[in-house]
Scaffold this active site. Structure first.
Site, short mmCIF file in Angstrom:
data_model
loop_
_atom_site.label_atom_id
_atom_site.label_comp_id
_atom_site.label_asym_id
_atom_site.label_seq_id
_atom_site.Cartn_x
_atom_site.Cartn_y
_atom_site.Cartn_z
N SER A 80 0.81 -1.21 0.00
CA SER A 80 0.00 0.00 0.00
C SER A 80 0.85 1.26 0.00
O SER A 80 0.42 2.29 -0.54
CB SER A 80 -0.93 0.00 1.22
OG SER A 80 -1.88 -1.03 1.13
N THR A 95 -1.88 3.98 3.19
CA THR A 95 -2.57 4.71 2.12
C THR A 95 -2.82 6.17 2.46
O THR A 95 -2.40 7.06 1.72
CB THR A 95 -3.87 3.99 1.71
OG1 THR A 95 -3.55 2.68 1.26
CG2 THR A 95 -4.59 4.76 0.61
N GLU A 99 -10.81 6.49 2.21
CA GLU A 99 -10.46 5.08 2.02
C GLU A 99 -11.31 4.15 2.87
O GLU A 99 -11.40 4.31 4.09
CB GLU A 99 -8.99 4.85 2.37
CG GLU A 99 -8.57 3.41 2.08
CD GLU A 99 -7.22 3.02 2.68
OE1 GLU A 99 -6.55 2.18 2.06
OE2 GLU A 99 -6.86 3.53 3.75
N ASP A 130 -9.42 -4.13 2.42
CA ASP A 130 -8.15 -4.82 2.25
C ASP A 130 -7.92 -5.84 3.37
O ASP A 130 -7.48 -6.96 3.13
CB ASP A 130 -7.02 -3.79 2.23
CG ASP A 130 -5.64 -4.41 2.30
OD1 ASP A 130 -5.27 -5.14 1.37
OD2 ASP A 130 -4.92 -4.17 3.30
N HIS A 147 -7.21 -9.92 3.21
CA HIS A 147 -6.13 -10.66 3.86
C HIS A 147 -6.68 -11.79 4.71
O HIS A 147 -6.07 -12.87 4.80
CB HIS A 147 -5.30 -9.72 4.74
CG HIS A 147 -4.34 -8.84 3.99
ND1 HIS A 147 -3.26 -9.36 3.28
CD2 HIS A 147 -4.27 -7.50 3.84
CE1 HIS A 147 -2.58 -8.37 2.73
NE2 HIS A 147 -3.18 -7.23 3.05
N ASP A 174 -5.80 0.79 -4.40
CA ASP A 174 -4.36 0.88 -4.63
C ASP A 174 -3.77 -0.47 -5.06
O ASP A 174 -2.71 -0.51 -5.68
CB ASP A 174 -3.60 1.47 -3.43
CG ASP A 174 -3.98 0.83 -2.10
OD1 ASP A 174 -4.78 -0.11 -2.09
OD2 ASP A 174 -3.46 1.30 -1.08
N HIS A 175 -4.46 -1.56 -4.77
CA HIS A 175 -4.03 -2.90 -5.20
C HIS A 175 -5.16 -3.88 -4.90
O HIS A 175 -6.13 -3.55 -4.23
CB HIS A 175 -2.75 -3.33 -4.47
CG HIS A 175 -2.88 -3.27 -2.99
ND1 HIS A 175 -3.63 -4.18 -2.27
CD2 HIS A 175 -2.39 -2.38 -2.08
CE1 HIS A 175 -3.58 -3.86 -0.98
NE2 HIS A 175 -2.83 -2.78 -0.84
#
Length: 300
Positions: free
Chosen positions: A19, A72, A182, A187, A191, A229-230
């Site tokens: 990130s 981020t 965000e 995210d 995970h 961002d990913h």
């Protein structure tokens, strides 16, 4: 949203970004190493979009459901390696040009410094205080770390609405504002390979987008970008069985997927097609005609 593009996310030293590197691509327009925040691979500081716009009379804000010192949001004001120096990053936020920052991360801050240099809030009700917009700078921290979802804690949607109100009220006679909001824990759910967690976070994220689009419809001068961002977790949605869609995960880490970017508002057409993630930064400045912006006395 009428325009869709795709961004590529590799860092300067790895096909799989983290990130810090990927957020730096948006925030500062460069490729850098994983774990680096808005510095080059040679550890040279580069200006971020809030810093560049501040010199042109713009104000900036940040919202996150993680710690506001997490990678981020930190990429938009901090210049450091590694990303894990969160107490140092917190000090950089206090000294930054960011006008409003809302999220978690209280444990990383010096409370005396916060109260001396900013309007500090820590409860949900303060987000809706009509007098908040009269403050010069606001930092709101609602959890020691990431914000745990509960009725007593603000949602991303509520923080986004508060930040929009603050920034729009304080830029009525100015060039404008920049806000990054965000849904950080989407995210984290990736995970964890946890679909229920991800859906709850996405619902809040979707509500935040709705608030932003409603603002843009009224304002008619606001560009909204929705992206990530990913990718995390390698989520695959399989053929439905009856009324249910089956979810399968391929990893607990980040993955190599290209990332969708959706755009609405003036200049939205510039975000179609395939682009490197650094080009998001370039195209934002292009939409703003940054080189020809005049600074004014909105920023003290």
């Amino acid at each position: 949203m009428p325009f869709t593009g795709f961004s590529l996310t590799h860092s300067s030293d790895n096909l799989v970004t983290d990130s810090a590197s990927s957020a730096t691509a948006w925030a500062a327009g460069i490729k850098t190493k994983n774990k680096f925040l808005s510095i080059t691979p040679q550890k040279e500081t580069v200006p971020t979009i809030p810093e560049l716009l501040y010199s042109k009379g713009f104000l900036s804000g940040l919202v996150a459901t993680s710690s506001i010192t997490h990678a981020t949001p930190a990429a938009f004001y901090a210049h450091v390696e590694p990303r894990y120096e969160e107490k140092f990053i917190a000090n950089q936020l206090i000294e930054s040009s960011i006008s409003i920052a809302l999220g978690g991360g209280l444990k990383f801050f010096n409370l005396a410094d916060l109260e001396k240099k900013t309007t500090f809030i820590s409860d949900k009700e303060s987000l809706f205080d009509e007098n908040l917009k009269d403050s010069k700078r606001v930092i709101g921290l609602f959890e020691e770390g990431g914000i745990v979802r509960s009725p007593e804690k603000p949602t991303q949607n509520e923080m986004t609405e508060s930040a929009l109100n603050f920034l729009s009220s304080n830029t009525q006679d100015c060039s404008g504002f920049f806000l990054m909001s965000e849904g950080s824990q989407i995210d984290w759910a990736g995970h964890d390979n946890n679909v229920k967690y991800m859906l709850a976070e996405f619902a809040d994220f979707d509500d935040s987008i709705a608030v932003a689009i409603e603002f843009a419809k009224q304002d008619k001068e606001t560009l909204i970008l929705v992206t990530a961002d990913h990718a995390t977790g390698g989520l695959v949605l399989q053929k439905p069985r009856g009324s249910s869609v089956r979810a399968q995960w391929t990893t607990t880490s980040h993955d190599l997927s290209s990332i969708n970017i959706y755009a609405y508002g003036p200049g939205a057409e510039k975000f179609s097609g395939v682009m490197d993630n650094t080009e998001i930064f370039d195209r934002m400045l292009e939409v703003l005609d940054y080189e020809n912006l005049d600074s004014n006395n909105c920023v003290n």
